[in-house]
Design a protein around this motif. Structure first.
Motif, PDB file in Angstrom:
ATOM      1  N   LEU A 179       0.761  -1.177   0.055  1.00 14.44           N
ATOM      2  CA  LEU A 179       0.118   0.273   0.019  1.00 14.44           C
ATOM      3  C   LEU A 179       0.995   1.290  -0.052  1.00 14.44           C
ATOM      4  N   LEU A 180       1.820   1.217   0.997  1.00 13.14           N
ATOM      5  CA  LEU A 180       2.626   2.489   0.872  1.00 13.14           C
ATOM      6  C   LEU A 180       3.401   2.794  -0.427  1.00 13.14           C
ATOM      7  N   GLU A 181       4.101   1.628  -0.806  1.00  8.74           N
ATOM      8  CA  GLU A 181       5.120   1.746  -2.141  1.00  8.74           C
ATOM      9  C   GLU A 181       4.046   2.282  -3.200  1.00  8.74           C
ATOM     10  N   THR A 182       2.950   1.717  -3.403  1.00  6.91           N
ATOM     11  CA  THR A 182       1.878   1.985  -4.276  1.00  6.91           C
ATOM     12  C   THR A 182       1.651   3.560  -4.360  1.00  6.91           C
ATOM     13  N   LEU A 183       1.261   4.153  -3.185  1.00  8.99           N
ATOM     14  CA  LEU A 183       0.712   5.310  -2.614  1.00  8.99           C
ATOM     15  C   LEU A 183       1.931   6.366  -3.170  1.00  8.99           C
ATOM     16  N   ASP A 184       3.107   6.004  -2.768  1.00  7.12           N
ATOM     17  CA  ASP A 184       4.468   6.885  -3.030  1.00  7.12           C
ATOM     18  C   ASP A 184       4.606   7.120  -4.473  1.00  7.12           C
ATOM     19  N   LEU A 185       4.067   6.209  -5.352  1.00 11.22           N
ATOM     20  CA  LEU A 185       4.045   6.443  -6.775  1.00 11.22           C
ATOM     21  C   LEU A 185       2.738   7.035  -6.986  1.00 11.22           C
ATOM     22  N   ALA A 186       1.739   6.774  -6.849  1.00 17.67           N
ATOM     23  CA  ALA A 186       0.514   7.194  -7.419  1.00 17.67           C
ATOM     24  C   ALA A 186       0.171   8.628  -6.919  1.00 17.67           C
ATOM     25  N   VAL A 187       0.450   8.947  -5.599  1.00 20.54           N
ATOM     26  CA  VAL A 187       0.076  10.309  -5.164  1.00 20.54           C
ATOM     27  C   VAL A 187       0.609  11.516  -6.037  1.00 20.54           C
ATOM     28  N   PRO A 188       2.118  11.276  -6.295  1.00 18.25           N
ATOM     29  CA  PRO A 188       2.860  12.208  -7.092  1.00 18.25           C
ATOM     30  C   PRO A 188       1.935  12.395  -8.491  1.00 18.25           C
ATOM     31  N   MET A 189       1.596  11.404  -8.799  1.00 17.22           N
ATOM     32  CA  MET A 189       1.212  11.308 -10.253  1.00 17.22           C
ATOM     33  C   MET A 189      -0.199  11.966 -10.356  1.00 17.22           C
ATOM     34  N   HIS A 190      -0.961  11.779  -9.449  1.00 20.81           N
ATOM     35  CA  HIS A 190      -2.352  12.423  -9.097  1.00 20.81           C
ATOM     36  C   HIS A 190      -1.911  14.008  -9.147  1.00 20.81           C
ATOM     37  N   MET A 191      -1.101  14.271  -8.204  1.00 17.58           N
ATOM     38  CA  MET A 191      -0.693  15.937  -7.842  1.00 17.58           C
ATOM     39  C   MET A 191      -0.520  16.432  -9.266  1.00 17.58           C
ATOM     40  N   VAL A 192       0.243  15.727 -10.178  1.00 12.71           N
ATOM     41  CA  VAL A 192       0.614  16.185 -11.489  1.00 12.71           C
ATOM     42  C   VAL A 192      -0.755  16.664 -12.136  1.00 12.71           C
ATOM     43  N   GLU A 193      -1.657  15.773 -12.128  1.00 10.71           N
ATOM     44  CA  GLU A 193      -2.882  15.611 -12.736  1.00 10.71           C
ATOM     45  C   GLU A 193      -3.533  16.840 -12.397  1.00 10.71           C
ATOM     46  N   LEU A 194      -3.814  16.988 -11.140  1.00 19.43           N
ATOM     47  CA  LEU A 194      -4.555  17.940 -10.324  1.00 19.43           C
ATOM     48  C   LEU A 194      -3.955  19.307 -10.050  1.00 19.43           C
ATOM     49  N   GLN A 195      -2.872  19.570 -10.561  1.00 14.65           N
ATOM     50  CA  GLN A 195      -2.047  20.919 -10.164  1.00 14.65           C
ATOM     51  C   GLN A 195      -2.775  22.109 -10.636  1.00 14.65           C
ATOM     52  N   ARG A 196      -3.393  22.112 -12.000  1.00 13.46           N
ATOM     53  CA  ARG A 196      -4.137  23.209 -12.431  1.00 13.46           C
ATOM     54  C   ARG A 196      -5.621  23.451 -11.751  1.00 13.46           C
ATOM     55  N   CYS A 197      -5.976  22.559 -11.147  1.00 12.52           N
ATOM     56  CA  CYS A 197      -7.487  22.593 -10.464  1.00 12.52           C
ATOM     57  C   CYS A 197      -7.402  23.780  -9.322  1.00 12.52           C
ATOM     58  N   SER A 198      -8.670  24.371  -9.227  1.00 10.25           N
ATOM     59  CA  SER A 198      -8.823  25.285  -8.180  1.00 10.25           C
ATOM     60  C   SER A 198      -9.044  24.913  -6.898  1.00 10.25           C
ATOM     61  N   PRO A 199      -8.680  25.912  -5.958  1.00  9.49           N
ATOM     62  CA  PRO A 199      -8.727  25.249  -4.567  1.00  9.49           C
ATOM     63  C   PRO A 199     -10.211  24.794  -4.412  1.00  9.49           C
ATOM     64  N   GLU A 200     -10.939  25.353  -5.027  1.00 15.00           N
ATOM     65  CA  GLU A 200     -12.588  24.709  -4.391  1.00 15.00           C
ATOM     66  C   GLU A 200     -12.615  23.539  -5.036  1.00 15.00           C
TER      67      GLU A 200
END
Length: 142
Positions: free
Chosen positions: A14-35
């Motif tokens: 779980l932790l190893e896959t989160l360590d990979l997946a969370v940064p990938m989602h961060m890149v995908e979401l980086q242009r979203c508004s705070p709301e």
């Protein structure tokens, strides 16, 4: 004893896959508004709260629950001053950040939390619940 090894392995995966997946989602979401990020994190928390047992025991909702956990952590990491930490893993907007105690600059575009979200956050108190360490509570019959 074998059950404990399976739990350790499951936690490792779980932790190893989160360590990979969370940064990938961060890149995908980086242009979203705070709301939008608040909404994504809220939806993810609701889904994981309803189906989080699938992460532990498996089943049809295991993959969606994992994806929602990773996506929710990513959204929170992008909007929470200082990022987020989960099971010792830390994600935030500061490259090379070593943890939540590192100096974090104020978010680039700090915006007030919308009134409806502020009311919802204030209506539900947040309490830390410290669970016992599984190693300290295990007793083996001699």
């Amino acid at each position: 004893m074998a059950h404990h090894d399976a739990d350790s392995w499951q936690r490792f995966v779980l932790l190893e896959t989160l360590d990979l997946a969370v940064p990938m989602h961060m890149v995908e979401l980086q242009r979203c508004s705070p709301e939008a990020l608040c909404g994504i994190a809220s939806e993810a928390a609701t889904f994981v709260g309803s189906h989080g047992d699938a992460l532990q025991f498996g089943g049809k909702k295991c993959a969606p629950a994992f994806n929602q956990l990773a996506r929710g952590l990513a959204a929170a990491a992008l909007i929470a001053w200082g990022g987020v930490t989960f099971q010792g893993l830390h994600w935030c907007t500061v490259p090379g950040c070593t943890g939540p105690d590192t100096d974090h600059p104020q978010p680039v575009n700090p915006q007030p939390v919308p009134a409806d979200i502020a009311r919802a956050l204030n209506a539900r108190p947040i309490t830390d619940l410290h669970l016992p360490d599984p190693d300290s509570s295990s007793t083996e019959a001699a």
